[in-house]
Scaffold this active site. Structure first.
Site, short mmCIF file in Angstrom:
data_model
loop_
_atom_site.label_atom_id
_atom_site.label_comp_id
_atom_site.label_asym_id
_atom_site.label_seq_id
_atom_site.Cartn_x
_atom_site.Cartn_y
_atom_site.Cartn_z
N THR A 123 0.80 -1.23 0.00
CA THR A 123 0.00 0.00 0.00
C THR A 123 0.83 1.28 0.00
OG1 THR A 123 -1.45 1.34 1.41
CG2 THR A 123 -0.16 -0.30 2.53
N GLU A 144 0.21 3.63 1.85
CA GLU A 144 0.34 4.04 3.26
C GLU A 144 1.77 3.84 3.75
OE1 GLU A 144 -2.45 6.15 4.97
OE2 GLU A 144 -1.33 4.96 6.42
N TYR A 202 -1.13 0.48 10.91
CA TYR A 202 -1.47 -0.24 9.68
C TYR A 202 -0.30 -0.16 8.68
CZ TYR A 202 -3.51 -0.85 4.99
OH TYR A 202 -3.75 -1.22 3.70
N LYS A 257 1.92 -3.26 7.23
CA LYS A 257 2.01 -3.54 5.79
C LYS A 257 3.46 -3.57 5.32
CE LYS A 257 -2.05 -4.19 3.85
NZ LYS A 257 -2.36 -5.37 3.02
P1 NAP Z 1 -11.26 -4.63 2.70
O1 NAP Z 1 -12.47 -4.23 1.94
O2 NAP Z 1 -11.06 -4.10 4.07
O3 NAP Z 1 -11.26 -6.24 2.78
C1 NAP Z 1 -10.47 -6.93 3.70
C2 NAP Z 1 -10.76 -8.41 3.61
O4 NAP Z 1 -9.92 -9.10 4.56
C3 NAP Z 1 -12.20 -8.82 3.94
O5 NAP Z 1 -12.61 -9.83 3.06
C4 NAP Z 1 -12.08 -9.39 5.35
O6 NAP Z 1 -13.05 -10.35 5.67
C5 NAP Z 1 -10.72 -10.07 5.25
N1 NAP Z 1 -10.11 -10.37 6.54
C6 NAP Z 1 -9.89 -9.54 7.58
N2 NAP Z 1 -9.31 -10.20 8.59
C7 NAP Z 1 -9.15 -11.48 8.19
C8 NAP Z 1 -8.61 -12.64 8.79
N3 NAP Z 1 -8.09 -12.63 10.02
N4 NAP Z 1 -8.60 -13.79 8.08
C9 NAP Z 1 -9.12 -13.84 6.83
N5 NAP Z 1 -9.67 -12.77 6.21
C10 NAP Z 1 -9.67 -11.60 6.88
O7 NAP Z 1 -9.95 -4.29 1.86
P2 NAP Z 1 -9.82 -3.91 0.30
O8 NAP Z 1 -10.09 -2.46 0.13
O9 NAP Z 1 -10.53 -4.91 -0.53
O10 NAP Z 1 -8.24 -4.06 0.08
C11 NAP Z 1 -7.67 -5.33 -0.23
C12 NAP Z 1 -6.23 -5.36 0.27
O11 NAP Z 1 -5.49 -4.32 -0.35
C13 NAP Z 1 -6.07 -5.14 1.77
O12 NAP Z 1 -4.97 -5.92 2.19
C14 NAP Z 1 -5.71 -3.67 1.89
O13 NAP Z 1 -4.98 -3.44 3.07
C15 NAP Z 1 -4.90 -3.48 0.64
N6 NAP Z 1 -4.93 -2.14 0.05
C16 NAP Z 1 -6.12 -1.52 -0.19
C17 NAP Z 1 -6.13 -0.28 -0.78
C18 NAP Z 1 -7.42 0.42 -1.08
O14 NAP Z 1 -7.38 1.63 -1.34
N7 NAP Z 1 -8.55 -0.27 -1.11
C19 NAP Z 1 -4.91 0.34 -1.17
C20 NAP Z 1 -3.73 -0.36 -0.93
C21 NAP Z 1 -3.74 -1.60 -0.33
P3 NAP Z 1 -14.50 -9.91 6.33
O15 NAP Z 1 -15.32 -9.47 5.17
O16 NAP Z 1 -14.98 -11.18 6.94
O17 NAP Z 1 -14.20 -8.84 7.31
O1 G4F Z 2 -10.58 6.79 3.09
P1 G4F Z 2 -9.56 6.74 4.14
O2 G4F Z 2 -9.96 6.13 5.44
O3 G4F Z 2 -8.32 6.00 3.50
P2 G4F Z 2 -6.76 5.92 3.88
O4 G4F Z 2 -6.53 6.22 5.30
O5 G4F Z 2 -6.01 6.73 2.89
O6 G4F Z 2 -6.45 4.37 3.67
C1 G4F Z 2 -6.94 3.65 2.53
O7 G4F Z 2 -6.00 3.73 1.50
C2 G4F Z 2 -4.74 3.09 1.78
C3 G4F Z 2 -3.85 3.31 0.56
O8 G4F Z 2 -3.17 4.52 0.68
C4 G4F Z 2 -5.00 1.62 2.06
F1 G4F Z 2 -3.83 0.98 2.28
C5 G4F Z 2 -5.90 1.49 3.27
O9 G4F Z 2 -6.18 0.11 3.50
C6 G4F Z 2 -7.21 2.21 2.96
O10 G4F Z 2 -7.89 1.53 1.93
O11 G4F Z 2 -9.01 8.20 4.46
C7 G4F Z 2 -8.52 9.05 3.43
C8 G4F Z 2 -8.25 10.44 3.98
C9 G4F Z 2 -7.39 10.46 5.26
O12 G4F Z 2 -6.46 11.50 5.17
C10 G4F Z 2 -8.38 10.76 6.37
O13 G4F Z 2 -7.83 11.44 7.49
O14 G4F Z 2 -9.51 11.03 4.36
C11 G4F Z 2 -9.35 11.65 5.62
N1 G4F Z 2 -10.66 11.78 6.27
C12 G4F Z 2 -11.23 12.95 6.64
N2 G4F Z 2 -12.39 12.71 7.26
C13 G4F Z 2 -11.46 10.76 6.64
C14 G4F Z 2 -12.56 11.37 7.27
N3 G4F Z 2 -11.34 9.44 6.49
C15 G4F Z 2 -12.35 8.66 6.96
N4 G4F Z 2 -12.26 7.32 6.79
N5 G4F Z 2 -13.44 9.19 7.61
C16 G4F Z 2 -13.60 10.54 7.79
O15 G4F Z 2 -14.58 11.00 8.38
#
Ligand code: NAP
Ligand code: G4F
Length: 323
Positions: free
Chosen positions: A126, A128, A150, A154
């Site tokens: 990520t 992050e 987090y 990662k």
């Molecule tokens: P997400 O919506 O939070 O999905 C996380 C998944 O992990 C869910 O299916 C959850 O299952 C499962 N999980 C959590 N704890 C577990 C455990 N102990 N054993 C088995 N499964 C478990 O995440 P996403 O947005 O799809 O992202 C996918 C991956 O990419 C994650 O690793 C995230 O950190 C990474 N990532 C995401 C972003 C982004 O912007 N979306 C960016 C960079 C990296 P439940 O449904 O049962 O909770």
């Molecule tokens: O949507 P966010 O919670 O995403 P964040 O923290 O960037 O993390 C996501 O992206 C990562 C990749 O860079 C992934 F690895 C991670 O698993 C996840 O998918 O917050 C985005 C921004 C932050 O700066 C936060 O402080 O939005 C700001 N924010 C402002 N108000 C808020 C809020 N975020 C959330 N969730 N809720 C608020 O009310």
């Protein structure tokens, strides 16, 4: 020969998009599912693939369940998407986050190494990890400086993936993905929190939107585009690490403006800043440089932020109407 894939995190946002892509390519798709008693299959249902994937019970914390999942699925490709992925929660549950998001990557890599070391492995790294950014635009050479439990967790998974590649010659690749969103995004993340609020406000079911730091900037893309990059990484002859991003960064405030404007509203009439949503340490700005992915994988983002946010608002308008 039909290829087989195992996806951890198949019930999250990315899992169903990846599963759909792999099904379209003719894969037998298996998903690890940690049964928690809630309806975690709604996303697979929304994409119409609930009955097309084979679910295997298991948990990242339980190596034996991962070995079993590798044996049952006979996976040629393993996509490790499961994690505790919500940054804010990682300060409230730092140890669980370290275990699930961090050290569990060792469990998945061990299961691959023990059962089928020929399998190709994808780790969901990520942006992050860049945290307090050390370069204006981040690429594969930018030093890491995580700013949350987090991000720290990662980073362990990222380096372990590289270590297993170098130690055991596993085909292990790591995608350093910048924020990607979709109508299947969890409601706790800011884009979906905004698009859901826009739909409720427009339909008279909510009065205001409370957010934290709206000045932070993110490089937001569409999850449907990003899962293609995951698959492409595992088709390469040699494993590697890739930044996946759009190359454009936008404030949370401007993202709100796009969402409200789409339904004819002005965000300033509804936005309330609530310090409750500030984080102990913030990642102020993320901006990725996806040049390597373009050059080596032929991948680039094809959905603009405006298209993404309006797609999400439209989906939430339909959901709120139905509710
Ligand atoms: P997400 O919506 O939070 O999905 C996380 C998944 O992990 C869910 O299916 C959850 O299952 C499962 N999980 C959590 N704890 C577990 C455990 N102990 N054993 C088995 N499964 C478990 O995440 P996403 O947005 O799809 O992202 C996918 C991956 O990419 C994650 O690793 C995230 O950190 C990474 N990532 C995401 C972003 C982004 O912007 N979306 C960016 C960079 C990296 P439940 O449904 O049962 O909770
Ligand atoms: O949507 P966010 O919670 O995403 P964040 O923290 O960037 O993390 C996501 O992206 C990562 C990749 O860079 C992934 F690895 C991670 O698993 C996840 O998918 O917050 C985005 C921004 C932050 O700066 C936060 O402080 O939005 C700001 N924010 C402002 N108000 C808020 C809020 N975020 C959330 N969730 N809720 C608020 O009310």
């Amino acid at each position: 020969m039909t290829k087989s894939a195992l996806i951890t995190g198949i019930t999250g946002q990315d899992g169903p998009y990846l599963a759909k892509l792999l099904l379209q390519k003719g894969y037998a798709v298996h998903g690890l599912i940690a049964r928690r008693g809630t309806d975690t299959l709604w996303r697979l249902r929304e994409l119409g693939i609930e009955n097309d994937v084979t679910l295997i019970n298991g948990d990242l914390l339980d190596l034996s369940s991962l070995i079993r999942a590798m044996q049952l699925s006979k996976a040629d490709e393993v996509y490790n998407l499961a994690a505790q992925s919500f940054v804010a929660t990682s300060w409230e549950q730092p140890i669980l986050t370290a275990q699930v998001t961090g050290t569990s990557v060792a469990n998945v890599l061990e299961a691959v190494r023990i059962v089928n070391p020929q399998a190709h492995f994808y780790q969901a790294s990520t942006s992050e990890m860049f945290g307090l950014i050390q370069a204006e635009q981040q690429d594969e050479t930018t030093p890491f400086y995580p700013r949350s439990p987090y991000g720290v967790a990662k980073l362990y998974g990222h380096w372990l993936t590289i270590n297993y590649r170098e130690s055991f010659q596993l085909h292990a690749s790591s995608g350093i993905l910048f924020n990607h969103e979709s109508p299947l995004r969890g409601i706790e993340f800011v884009t979906r929190k905004v698009t859901d609020a826009v739909a409720r406000i427009k339909q008279g079911k909510q009065k205001e939107l409370r957010l934290g730091n709206v000045d932070s900037k993110r490089d937001w893309g569409f999850a449907g585009d990003y899962v293609q990059a995951m698959w492409l990484m595992l088709q390469q002859e040699t494993p590697d690490d890739y930044v996946i991003a759009t190359g454009r960064t936008t404030t949370v405030r401007d993202m709100c403006e796009i969402a409200f404007r789409h339904v004819g509203l002005n965000y300033q009439d509804y936005l309330v800043i609530d310090p409750k949503f500030y984080r102990p340490a913030e990642v102020d700005v993320l901006l990725g440089n996806p040049a390597k992915a373009k050059q080596k994988l032929g991948w680039e983002a094809s959905t603009t932020l405006e298209e993404l946010i309006t797609m999400m608002v439209d989906a939430d308008m339909r959901r709120v109407e139905k509710a």
